[in-house]
Design a protein around this motif. Structure first.
Motif, PDB file in Angstrom:
ATOM      1  N   ASN A  14       0.794  -1.218   0.000  1.00 41.04           N
ATOM      2  CA  ASN A  14       0.000   0.000   0.000  1.00 41.04           C
ATOM      3  C   ASN A  14       0.833   1.277   0.000  1.00 41.04           C
ATOM      4  OD1 ASN A  14      -2.379  -1.340  -0.165  1.00 41.04           O
ATOM      5  ND2 ASN A  14      -2.714  -1.435   2.038  1.00 41.04           N
ATOM      6  N   ILE A  15       2.012   1.255   0.637  1.00 44.55           N
ATOM      7  CA  ILE A  15       2.807   2.484   0.605  1.00 44.55           C
ATOM      8  C   ILE A  15       3.557   2.612  -0.709  1.00 44.55           C
ATOM      9  CG2 ILE A  15       3.058   2.846   3.094  1.00 44.55           C
ATOM     10  CD1 ILE A  15       5.897   1.667   2.727  1.00 44.55           C
ATOM     11  N   GLY A  16       4.013   1.501  -1.258  1.00 41.17           N
ATOM     12  CA  GLY A  16       4.525   1.543  -2.627  1.00 41.17           C
ATOM     13  C   GLY A  16       3.291   1.735  -3.473  1.00 41.17           C
ATOM     14  N   SER A  17       3.405   2.038  -4.754  1.00 42.78           N
ATOM     15  CA  SER A  17       2.176   2.347  -5.478  1.00 42.78           C
ATOM     16  C   SER A  17       1.585   1.119  -6.151  1.00 42.78           C
ATOM     17  CB  SER A  17       2.457   3.441  -6.496  1.00 42.78           C
ATOM     18  OG  SER A  17       3.607   3.099  -7.225  1.00 42.78           O
ATOM     19  N   MET A  18       1.951  -0.058  -5.662  1.00 39.07           N
ATOM     20  CA  MET A  18       1.449  -1.300  -6.256  1.00 39.07           C
ATOM     21  C   MET A  18      -0.070  -1.327  -6.361  1.00 39.07           C
ATOM     22  SD  MET A  18       3.484  -4.563  -4.923  1.00 39.07           S
ATOM     23  CE  MET A  18       3.562  -6.067  -5.823  1.00 39.07           C
ATOM     24  N   SER A  19      -0.748  -0.972  -5.271  1.00 35.82           N
ATOM     25  CA  SER A  19      -2.207  -1.052  -5.253  1.00 35.82           C
ATOM     26  C   SER A  19      -2.821  -0.087  -6.266  1.00 35.82           C
ATOM     27  CB  SER A  19      -2.743  -0.721  -3.861  1.00 35.82           C
ATOM     28  OG  SER A  19      -1.987  -1.357  -2.883  1.00 35.82           O
ATOM     29  N   ASP A  20      -2.256   1.130  -6.360  1.00 37.37           N
ATOM     30  CA  ASP A  20      -2.807   2.127  -7.278  1.00 37.37           C
ATOM     31  C   ASP A  20      -2.683   1.690  -8.730  1.00 37.37           C
ATOM     32  OD1 ASP A  20      -3.397   3.716  -5.141  1.00 37.37           O
ATOM     33  OD2 ASP A  20      -1.480   4.781  -5.211  1.00 37.37           O
ATOM     34  N   ARG A  21      -1.538   1.089  -9.066  1.00 33.01           N
ATOM     35  CA  ARG A  21      -1.353   0.665 -10.452  1.00 33.01           C
ATOM     36  C   ARG A  21      -2.278  -0.475 -10.810  1.00 33.01           C
ATOM     37  NH1 ARG A  21       4.360   2.868 -11.732  1.00 33.01           N
ATOM     38  NH2 ARG A  21       4.634   3.870  -9.723  1.00 33.01           N
ATOM     39  N   LEU A  22      -2.523  -1.315  -9.820  1.00 35.89           N
ATOM     40  CA  LEU A  22      -3.470  -2.410 -10.033  1.00 35.89           C
ATOM     41  C   LEU A  22      -4.855  -1.844 -10.339  1.00 35.89           C
ATOM     42  CD1 LEU A  22      -4.049  -5.413  -9.930  1.00 35.89           C
ATOM     43  CD2 LEU A  22      -4.457  -5.188  -7.492  1.00 35.89           C
ATOM     44  N   LEU A  23      -5.224  -0.814  -9.619  1.00 34.67           N
ATOM     45  CA  LEU A  23      -6.527  -0.182  -9.801  1.00 34.67           C
ATOM     46  C   LEU A  23      -6.651   0.373 -11.216  1.00 34.67           C
ATOM     47  CD1 LEU A  23      -9.087   0.529  -8.338  1.00 34.67           C
ATOM     48  CD2 LEU A  23      -8.022   2.630  -7.546  1.00 34.67           C
ATOM     49  N   ARG A  24      -5.590   1.026 -11.707  1.00 33.57           N
ATOM     50  CA  ARG A  24      -5.621   1.584 -13.062  1.00 33.57           C
ATOM     51  C   ARG A  24      -5.830   0.473 -14.086  1.00 33.57           C
ATOM     52  NH1 ARG A  24      -0.511   4.846 -13.267  1.00 33.57           N
ATOM     53  NH2 ARG A  24      -1.088   5.299 -11.111  1.00 33.57           N
ATOM     54  N   PHE A  25      -5.175  -0.657 -13.853  1.00 34.04           N
ATOM     55  CA  PHE A  25      -5.313  -1.791 -14.773  1.00 34.04           C
ATOM     56  C   PHE A  25      -6.763  -2.290 -14.796  1.00 34.04           C
ATOM     57  CE2 PHE A  25      -5.515  -6.463 -14.981  1.00 34.04           C
ATOM     58  CZ  PHE A  25      -5.078  -6.655 -16.292  1.00 34.04           C
ATOM     59  N   CYS A  26      -7.376  -2.428 -13.632  1.00 31.72           N
ATOM     60  CA  CYS A  26      -8.754  -2.920 -13.562  1.00 31.72           C
ATOM     61  C   CYS A  26      -9.704  -1.952 -14.254  1.00 31.72           C
ATOM     62  CB  CYS A  26      -9.190  -3.109 -12.112  1.00 31.72           C
ATOM     63  SG  CYS A  26      -8.238  -4.352 -11.270  1.00 31.72           S
ATOM     64  N   ASN A  27      -9.407  -0.668 -14.141  1.00 24.45           N
ATOM     65  CA  ASN A  27     -10.246   0.327 -14.790  1.00 24.45           C
ATOM     66  C   ASN A  27     -10.192   0.157 -16.312  1.00 24.45           C
ATOM     67  OD1 ASN A  27     -11.942   2.485 -15.044  1.00 24.45           O
ATOM     68  ND2 ASN A  27     -10.310   4.017 -14.928  1.00 24.45           N
ATOM     69  N   ALA A  28      -8.982  -0.095 -16.841  1.00 24.58           N
ATOM     70  CA  ALA A  28      -8.849  -0.304 -18.276  1.00 24.58           C
ATOM     71  C   ALA A  28      -9.615  -1.549 -18.704  1.00 24.58           C
ATOM     72  CB  ALA A  28      -7.377  -0.434 -18.644  1.00 24.58           C
ATOM     73  N   LEU A  29      -9.672  -2.519 -17.804  1.00 21.99           N
ATOM     74  CA  LEU A  29     -10.272  -3.813 -18.138  1.00 21.99           C
ATOM     75  C   LEU A  29     -11.799  -3.760 -18.142  1.00 21.99           C
ATOM     76  CD1 LEU A  29      -8.755  -6.498 -18.607  1.00 21.99           C
ATOM     77  CD2 LEU A  29      -9.357  -7.125 -16.265  1.00 21.99           C
ATOM     78  N   VAL A  30     -12.413  -3.321 -17.053  1.00 24.05           N
ATOM     79  CA  VAL A  30     -13.878  -3.417 -16.944  1.00 24.05           C
ATOM     80  C   VAL A  30     -14.558  -2.074 -16.744  1.00 24.05           C
ATOM     81  CG1 VAL A  30     -14.018  -5.797 -16.145  1.00 24.05           C
ATOM     82  CG2 VAL A  30     -13.644  -3.987 -14.493  1.00 24.05           C
ATOM     83  N   GLY A  31     -13.808  -0.978 -16.816  1.00 26.05           N
ATOM     84  CA  GLY A  31     -14.402   0.339 -16.588  1.00 26.05           C
ATOM     85  C   GLY A  31     -15.412   0.738 -17.649  1.00 26.05           C
ATOM     86  N   ARG A  32     -15.340   0.069 -18.829  1.00 28.53           N
ATOM     87  CA  ARG A  32     -16.143   0.522 -19.963  1.00 28.53           C
ATOM     88  C   ARG A  32     -17.606   0.111 -19.906  1.00 28.53           C
ATOM     89  NH1 ARG A  32     -12.802  -0.310 -24.139  1.00 28.53           N
ATOM     90  NH2 ARG A  32     -11.030  -0.638 -22.775  1.00 28.53           N
ATOM     91  N   PHE A  33     -17.980  -0.770 -18.974  1.00 21.92           N
ATOM     92  CA  PHE A  33     -19.372  -1.226 -18.919  1.00 21.92           C
ATOM     93  C   PHE A  33     -20.235  -0.315 -18.057  1.00 21.92           C
ATOM     94  CE2 PHE A  33     -16.663  -5.049 -19.319  1.00 21.92           C
ATOM     95  CZ  PHE A  33     -16.997  -5.368 -20.630  1.00 21.92           C
ATOM     96  N   ARG A  34     -21.555  -0.479 -18.167  1.00 25.62           N
ATOM     97  CA  ARG A  34     -22.439   0.325 -17.322  1.00 25.62           C
ATOM     98  C   ARG A  34     -22.192  -0.031 -15.854  1.00 25.62           C
ATOM     99  NH1 ARG A  34     -26.271   3.733 -17.939  1.00 25.62           N
ATOM    100  NH2 ARG A  34     -26.404   3.372 -20.173  1.00 25.62           N
ATOM    101  N   GLY A  35     -22.105   0.991 -15.026  1.00 29.65           N
ATOM    102  CA  GLY A  35     -21.743   0.746 -13.631  1.00 29.65           C
ATOM    103  C   GLY A  35     -20.295   0.318 -13.536  1.00 29.65           C
ATOM    104  N   GLY A  36     -19.497   0.708 -14.549  1.00 32.30           N
ATOM    105  CA  GLY A  36     -18.131   0.213 -14.699  1.00 32.30           C
ATOM    106  C   GLY A  36     -17.258   0.324 -13.468  1.00 32.30           C
ATOM    107  N   LEU A  37     -17.289   1.487 -12.811  1.00 31.41           N
ATOM    108  CA  LEU A  37     -16.391   1.640 -11.661  1.00 31.41           C
ATOM    109  C   LEU A  37     -16.763   0.688 -10.527  1.00 31.41           C
ATOM    110  CD1 LEU A  37     -15.747   5.480 -11.588  1.00 31.41           C
ATOM    111  CD2 LEU A  37     -14.136   3.666 -12.147  1.00 31.41           C
ATOM    112  N   GLY A  38     -18.042   0.318 -10.463  1.00 32.41           N
ATOM    113  CA  GLY A  38     -18.458  -0.690  -9.489  1.00 32.41           C
ATOM    114  C   GLY A  38     -17.795  -2.024  -9.796  1.00 32.41           C
ATOM    115  N   HIS A  39     -17.785  -2.378 -11.106  1.00 31.31           N
ATOM    116  CA  HIS A  39     -17.134  -3.629 -11.501  1.00 31.31           C
ATOM    117  C   HIS A  39     -15.621  -3.557 -11.269  1.00 31.31           C
ATOM    118  CE1 HIS A  39     -20.821  -5.173 -12.952  1.00 31.31           C
ATOM    119  NE2 HIS A  39     -20.937  -4.346 -13.980  1.00 31.31           N
ATOM    120  N   VAL A  40     -15.056  -2.370 -11.542  1.00 28.59           N
ATOM    121  CA  VAL A  40     -13.623  -2.181 -11.283  1.00 28.59           C
ATOM    122  C   VAL A  40     -13.321  -2.499  -9.821  1.00 28.59           C
ATOM    123  CG1 VAL A  40     -11.787  -0.446 -11.105  1.00 28.59           C
ATOM    124  CG2 VAL A  40     -13.296  -0.443 -13.090  1.00 28.59           C
ATOM    125  N   ASN A  41     -14.201  -2.000  -8.970  1.00 27.90           N
ATOM    126  CA  ASN A  41     -14.057  -2.209  -7.535  1.00 27.90           C
ATOM    127  C   ASN A  41     -14.002  -3.709  -7.199  1.00 27.90           C
ATOM    128  OD1 ASN A  41     -14.265  -1.872  -4.737  1.00 27.90           O
ATOM    129  ND2 ASN A  41     -15.523  -0.043  -4.983  1.00 27.90           N
TER     130      ASN A  41
END
Lengths: 171, 433
Positions: free
Chosen positions: B74-101
């Protein structure tokens, strides 16, 4: 409270934290050394795992005695966080006195047990177990002092702070 | 039971002391000392049980090491980069950020053993992302973040499963494997709820990340994505024990943050160690208390008595399962998960065994169950945390978690009823049970 005393307290607090950090780092590094010896050098050794277990036991008891803050403690906080400050003071006095009494009564017996363990030594580092286990006596004594202090504070009128329910725990 | 027997008095002492706010670990140690005193036994036994219990439970070292690796991620930016990847993957659908979560929590679950660590890592970022410009209400963003974090300790690695393995004497490796499918099932049920809510409340569709950016984003997240592979591959390839995997996870998180992302300072490393040392001591005291009180429970033969009473009712398996699940769900509303696993669950283990229930299946179900307790009011740690970081009123957060809680209870029923959901994977890798 005299401010130079507060400063001394804060200084001691930071040193206690330094020691806890060293213990956790030791546990971690000993583990890595053990894995490296076994897989990289194909030379299984026992002392690092013993060292990490010792650091774990000491880390828990040292940490509980000197590093854990009141808000880090795992307690049943539903009732404790709902009651008035006055009520919480009463709670703190009852539990504080109980803990001081019980830990004090048992202190001679647990010290006897720890002293008795001088007959054994650890398997690899050959450390006498009374030394390894002495941390419990230190822990129990520190807990008694800590709870006398908490009880005294509650009697004098400082209510224990309502628990912060958002501190990190292990679930 | 005699009301004035040493055992019942010590039980009263635990109840009273912990209700009045004494830390539960100390309440258990104090109550055990009262028992020893009243039963005329040597009070030194308290120290003996505590010290030998901690000293000889090798598997417990996984707890501080997993806590440390989560802090380092969490202090390294590992978690944040993972989040960006998930957003690229499933962010495009309706309710996308929920799926990203949800997807982010599933992957994070494969790296960390703790639900709190998931929320502590990316909770704030994703809640802000979701509620920016009023796209989702803050309370919904908080609710889904809390709900998906529960996947953390179900998909391996898992700190609560280490605690169960300790009290039930089961293989951690097989328990971990058993959690994979139930964890995915939990994630799927949450995505279903999110889709349903998205259509009902007309959640926004995000602007899709252009495809040409995806390789770069994936590369950035690759070290994080490799972590579950290394951990699980290491454990099941027979290369390392789960405890060693915990140390490797911490070392890996540290090396990636320090060398690959160059995003970690000495000060941050110290703070990560200190914060893990604190959590280690507070959970360690709970474990210590349970170890000491376990002596009392054993001397008094309590689990056997419970088994005799329960089997005396000609209890069938389904009734027992229902009973255990309902009791644990109720307790989960009031107590912390680790307390339930260390103190309450051992009482049921002999009965489960006598009824022919597989202890790996039982373990995964009880962990699944107690982790739901993280989001059930009035006492749900994750609810408090997300309400604090999102600034949403707690009661709105609770309201918005209810559909997720319901879905998780359905998933719990499925996992309980069909042992294959848990045992299929462990059996595939050689579990004889």
């Amino acid at each position: 409270m005299n401010s130079s005393w507060t400063q001394v307290g804060a200084w001691l607090q930071r040193r206690a934290e330094n020691i806890a950090v060293v213990m956790l780092a030791t546990m971690f590094l000993a583990f890595i050394i053990q894995i490296a010896f076994r897989y990289v050098f194909n030379l299984p050794v026992g002392w690092p795992s013993e060292l990490s277990v010792i650091a774990w036991v000491w880390g828990v008891l040292w940490g509980a005695a000197f590093v854990v803050r009141e808000q880090d403690e795992i307690r049943f906080d539903i009732i404790y966080s709902l009651v008035s400050d006055r009520m919480r003071r009463a709670f703190a006095i009852v539990t504080g006195l109980a803990l001081v009494a019980i830990y004090s009564i048992s202190l001679p017996a647990v010290t006897d047990y720890v002293m008795f363990m001088k007959v054994e030594r650890s398997a690899y580092l050959r450390i006498r177990f009374d030394w390894l286990f002495a941390i419990y006596v230190l822990f129990a004594a520190a807990m008694i002092v800590r709870y006398i202090w908490l009880t005294w504070r509650a009697i004098r009128g400082d209510a224990p702070t309502a628990p912060d329910l958002t501190t990190t725990r292990a679930d | 039971m005699d009301v004035a027997s040493p055992f019942s008095l010590s039980l009263w002492a635990i109840l009273l002391l912990s209700l009045l706010g004494l830390p539960i670990g100390h309440a258990m140690i104090a109550a055990s000392i009262i028992y020893l005193l009243l039963a005329g036994q040597d009070m030194g036994i308290a120290a003996e049980q505590l010290l030998n219990g901690l000293y000889n439970s090798w598997v417990l070292l996984a707890v501080p090491l997993f806590l440390l690796s989560a802090e380092l991620m969490n202090i390294g930016s590992m978690s944040d980069r993972l989040l960006r990847f998930c957003n690229a993957l499933v962010g495009r659908f309706r309710g996308g950020l929920g799926h990203v979560n949800v997807v982010q929590s599933i992957i994070f679950a494969g790296m960390s053993g703790s639900a709190i660590a998931d929320v502590a890592g990316t909770g704030k970022v994703i809640i802000d992302m979701m509620s920016r410009g009023g796209r989702y209400t803050r309370s919904y963003a908080a609710a889904i973040t809390a709900a998906t974090a529960v996947i953390g300790p179900i998909i391996p690695p898992s700190i609560p499963m280490v605690l169960y393995a300790l009290v039930a004497d089961t293989s951690i490796g097989y328990l971990f494997l058993g959690g994979v499918i139930p964890g995915l099932l939990m994630g799927l049920s949450q995505m279903a709820i999110n889709s349903w809510m998205a259509h009902r409340l007309d959640f926004p569709v995000e602007k899709p990340i252009p495809l040409r950016e995806i390789p770069a984003i994936t590369l950035e997240a690759l070290p994080a994505l490799l972590m579950p592979v290394i951990l699980l591959g290491g454990i099941y390839g027979g290369v390392m024990t789960p405890t060693e995997a915990a140390a490797v996870a911490a070392a890996y998180a540290f090396l990636v943050s320090a060398l690959f992302y160059r995003s970690i300072t000495l000060r941050q490393t110290y703070d990560a160690l200190l914060s893990s040392a604190r959590s280690t001591a507070s959970i360690g005291m709970l474990i210590a208390g349970a170890l000491v009180f376990n002596y009392v429970i054993t001397v008094e033969n309590i689990p056997e008595s419970v088994r005799t009473i329960l089997t005396g009712f000609e209890l069938t398996k389904p009734v027992f399962w229902l009973l255990v699940n309902v009791i644990l769900l109720i307790l989960g509303c009031l107590l912390e998960g680790s307390t339930i696993l260390l103190v309450i669950v051992p009482i049921f283990v002999p009965t489960a065994k006598a009824l022919g229930i597989d202890l790996v299946h039982f373990g995964v179900v009880v962990v699944f169950n107690t982790m739901i307790g993280l989001i059930t009011p009035p006492y749900g740690l994750l609810l408090f945390i997300v309400a604090k970081i999102s600034d949403a009123p707690l009661r709105h957060v609770i309201r918005d978690t209810l559909p997720f809680t319901a879905a998780m209870i359905v998933a719990l029923a499925i996992v309980t009823t069909f042992p294959e959901t848990v045992l299929w994977l462990p059996r595939l890798l050689g579990y004889q049970g």
